[in-house]
Scaffold this motif. Structure first.
Motif, short mmCIF file in Angstrom:
data_model
loop_
_atom_site.label_atom_id
_atom_site.label_comp_id
_atom_site.label_asym_id
_atom_site.label_seq_id
_atom_site.Cartn_x
_atom_site.Cartn_y
_atom_site.Cartn_z
N TYR A 363 59.08 16.88 18.77
CA TYR A 363 58.71 15.57 18.14
C TYR A 363 57.82 15.66 16.90
CZ TYR A 363 54.91 15.86 21.55
OH TYR A 363 53.80 16.82 22.32
N THR A 364 57.73 14.94 16.11
CA THR A 364 57.14 15.21 14.51
C THR A 364 55.69 14.71 14.41
OG1 THR A 364 58.50 13.08 13.69
CG2 THR A 364 59.44 15.43 13.66
N TYR A 365 54.80 15.02 15.38
CA TYR A 365 53.49 14.62 15.31
C TYR A 365 52.58 15.91 15.83
CZ TYR A 365 55.51 9.80 15.13
OH TYR A 365 56.45 8.76 14.62
N THR A 366 51.36 15.32 15.59
CA THR A 366 50.37 16.53 16.05
C THR A 366 49.62 16.11 17.06
OG1 THR A 366 48.58 15.40 14.49
CG2 THR A 366 49.92 17.16 13.63
N VAL A 481 54.49 22.33 12.99
CA VAL A 481 55.51 21.06 12.80
C VAL A 481 56.56 21.48 11.76
CG1 VAL A 481 56.11 18.71 12.61
CG2 VAL A 481 54.05 19.50 13.80
N LYS A 482 56.06 21.96 10.64
CA LYS A 482 57.02 22.34 9.46
C LYS A 482 57.89 23.43 9.82
CE LYS A 482 54.53 19.64 6.20
NZ LYS A 482 53.67 19.64 4.94
N LYS A 483 57.07 24.55 10.52
CA LYS A 483 57.94 25.76 10.84
C LYS A 483 59.01 25.38 11.79
CE LYS A 483 53.99 28.94 10.21
NZ LYS A 483 52.99 29.95 10.97
N GLU A 484 58.78 24.40 12.69
CA GLU A 484 59.75 23.94 13.79
C GLU A 484 60.92 23.45 13.02
OE1 GLU A 484 56.35 23.81 17.20
OE2 GLU A 484 57.25 21.95 16.60
N GLY A 493 63.50 14.79 19.98
CA GLY A 493 63.16 14.04 21.07
C GLY A 493 61.95 13.43 21.07
N SER A 494 61.75 12.08 21.49
CA SER A 494 60.69 11.18 21.22
C SER A 494 59.68 11.48 22.25
CB SER A 494 60.86 9.76 21.26
OG SER A 494 61.38 9.27 22.73
N GLY A 516 58.66 5.80 15.72
CA GLY A 516 58.81 6.16 14.64
C GLY A 516 59.50 7.62 14.29
N ASN A 517 59.55 8.44 15.72
CA ASN A 517 59.94 9.94 15.69
C ASN A 517 61.03 10.21 14.75
OD1 ASN A 517 59.48 12.69 16.88
ND2 ASN A 517 61.41 12.28 17.60
N PHE A 518 62.24 9.44 14.73
CA PHE A 518 63.68 9.93 14.10
C PHE A 518 63.51 9.18 12.84
CE2 PHE A 518 63.92 9.23 18.80
CZ PHE A 518 64.31 10.46 19.01
#
Length: 621
Positions: A363-366, A481-484, A493-494, A516-518
């Motif tokens: 997922y795209t959050y910290t 997150v950006k490396k992944e 996945g959310s 908001g994940n996607f």
């Protein structure tokens, strides 16, 4: 030359030209009827002699002229489309991303029934629904590789927060799954319910998926078997190992669910009672799943201090059980562990070169989201939640727990330390109405208000609420997150439930990834920060996970595939949910189709619920 497959169409057109309705036949100059069968025969030359006998008749001139017009109309080269008037939907002029590495192209998409039947130029074709997609992206429906919509879809089958991001398929089963169920598991599931209450009207995982389908859902659903749930069925919630007889029972439960269509085995090994399972137990369950082309997906035993050792365990399971494996929500948890991510990614790629099928999702959050009880050592839940609540009310046991929480680099995942302190721990869900006003506050804030130590406050809250207490932990590096995101083998996945900003859902604060994940992938990281290109993001939102899971005719925008697709504006797509105000829909998605049925139209839900239960490739019954 007229194509043979077009002859029935010609026959009907021919009959219609001569004023015949209901039955495709005409009368030939008083010589009897020319039926559909004899028309076809004529087209192939069988009845040429019959017509030669009447060729000199004056009326045949008009007959021949009409027939010539019909044949000319259908003899034109139409290789890419069936009868144009038969399309249900045409999406015109969009930029097509087909879910592969292919470059996008401008084309139309034709849908009939639940399938995509053509991609090309259909500007002269007709359909019941025509959508102008000029300036918009058209892509396969997105696949949520880690969904916790197991209860939210019972409450509200519309799947609002994810349909509005283009998600058409939800994959469930991280550790615990909605089946198989016995009396002990059923009691546990009822006790775990917070705001959403529901009856458990099924006994197996497959029955649960069919229950959702029959009840009505807007998205497709599929699930892994939770290894935790298998353990709870046979052993219970205690910290003990299975006997040979119990291990046989566990294998048999896995076999039955795999034959009924489960995707494989899912684990969440930081949580009791999953934490009590040895590697060998998991290998044995995965060996059964592997016989049915199943996969192993894992929230690994550690994402922090023992991150690399946890990956070694996952790779061992994959190798010995001969099963593909996926790291759930890949991350390095805690500032002190952030530098380990490079080594983690490198080790996965080394395993791939060895020939092992190892992938991951993210997922795209910290911040991560789980229970406040994840700040406590696993032994506190030996015997289940009732045993935990009892321990938290015992002063001597509390002192022991507090000492372990403060101790770094232990043998368990210490999220209290990984977060870097109580000010980075956000409380999001309570059962008790008395405690719900604390929703949205940090543990540090609540501790100050109560005048107590933060660890004591955490134990007090869990005991008072008699729940795990939904909690967000800020434990992840944005750089990581950006490396992944840069890795082509990582999908998305959310790790949340699909929901809506209304009714029972407003009683708690979800992680913003629920809304908001996607959209965040496509807006923030593709368009704004250009971390990855659009076609790559869409491939990893659709084609890649569909292929990894072995989903039948899903994940690609191609002729013959099921018509799960999303039409969105690449200029405006964005997430709007925040940690402070999570109940906010993403923007930019215009239209969504699931199995050929439109569930989102001009950004608004149509109320349609055409979602289906999807099954693993090893399904035998």
């Amino acid at each position: 030359m007229l194509r043979a497959k077009s002859i029935p169409t010609v026959v009907h057109a021919f009959a219609k030209a001569f004023g015949v309705h209901g039955r495709p036949r005409v009368t030939l100059f008083g010589e009897g009827e020319l039926t559909a069968k004899s028309c076809v025969a004529f087209c192939t030359g069988i009845e040429v002699r019959y017509f030669q006998a009447h060729i000199m008749k004056r009326k045949f001139f008009w007959f021949g002229a009409s027939l010539t017009m019909v044949f000319t109309m259908f003899a034109q080269d139409r290789p890419s489309s069936p009868g144009a008037a038969d399309f249900d939907v045409i999406i015109k002029g969009g930029t097509i991303y087909d879910g592969t590495d292919a470059e996008p192209k401008q084309a139309d998409v034709a849908i009939r029934g639940d399938r995509i039947v053509g991609i090309g130029d259909f500007k002269t074709a007709k359909a019941m629904t025509v959508i102008d997609a000029k300036g918009l992206a058209v892509a396969p429906g997105f696949i949520n590789m880690l969904s916790w919509s197991v209860a939210s879809l019972i409450q509200d089958g519309r799947s609002q927060s994810e349909i509005r991001q283009g998600v058409t398929t939800e994959i469930m089963g991280e550790g615990e799954s909605m089946g198989p169920v016995n009396d002990r598991v059923r009691e546990h599931m009822i006790r775990e319910q917070i705001d959403i209450k529901y009856d458990i009207k099924w006994n197996t995982l497959a029955e649960y998926l069919r229950y959702l389908e029959k009840r009505g859902v807007s998205c497709n659903v599929a699930s892994f078997i939770g290894a935790t749930t298998i353990r709870e069925n046979v052993i219970g919630f205690e910290d003990k190992q299975p006997t040979p007889e119990q291990l046989d029972q566990m294998r048999e439960l896995v076999r039955k669910e795999m034959e009924a269509g489960a995707l494989g085995i899912g684990t969440s090994l930081i949580y009791p009672p999953a934490f009590y399972a040895k590697t060998e137990e998991l290998i044995e369950l995965c060996k059964v799943a592997a016989k049915y082309q199943g996969k192993y997906i894992s929230h690994m035993r550690s994402e922090g201090s023992r991150l690399l050792e946890a990956l070694d365990e996952l790779i061992r399971i994959s190798r010995e059980a001969k099963i593909p494996a996926e790291v759930y929500h890949i991350k390095a948890s805690g500032r002190q562990n952030w530098p380990k991510l490079d080594d983690l990614l490198s080790r996965i790629e080394s395993a791939q070169k060895e020939g092992l099928k190892i992938t991951a999702d993210m997922y795209t959050y910290t911040a991560g989201g789980t229970g406040l009880d994840a700040s406590l050592p696993p032994w506190t839940e030996d015997g289940g939640y009732p045993a935990l609540f009892k321990r938290l009310r015992d002063p001597a046991t509390r002192e022991k727990i507090k000492a372990e929480v403060q101790k770094p680099a232990g043998a368990w995942e210490n999220l209290y330390l990984d977060a870097g302190g109580p000010e980075h721990i956000l409380l999001s869900e309570f059962r008790s109405e008395r405690l719900k006003p604390l929703t949205g506050k940090t543990l540090a804030e609540v501790a100050r208000t109560r005048g107590k130590d933060p660890i004591d406050t955490a134990m007090d809250l869990i005991a008072e609420d008699e729940s795990r207490i939904g909690t967000l932990y800020f434990i992840i590096s944005e750089d990581n997150v950006k490396k992944e995101l840069a890795k082509p083998w990582i999908s998305f996945g959310s790790d949340e439930a699909s929901q809506a900003p209304e009714d029972v859902f407003l009683k708690s604060n979800p992680h913003p990834r629920a809304y908001g994940n996607f959209a965040r992938v496509l807006g923030k990281y593709v368009r704004d920060e250009k971390v990855i290109p659009m076609k790559e993001a869409i491939r990893r939102l659709s084609g890649q996970p569909a292929t990894n899971l072995g989903l039948d005719h899903r994940g690609f925008l191609k002729e013959g595939m099921f018509a799960d697709l999303v039409v969105f504006d690449p200029v405006t797509i964005a997430d709007r949910a925040t940690f402070e105000k999570p109940h906010q829909y993403a923007v930019g998605v215009k239209h969504v189709f699931v199995n050929g049925v439109q569930v989102l139209k001009d950004g608004e839900h149509t109320g349609a619920k055409p979602g289906r239960a999807l099954w693993g490739p090893g399904k035998t019954k």
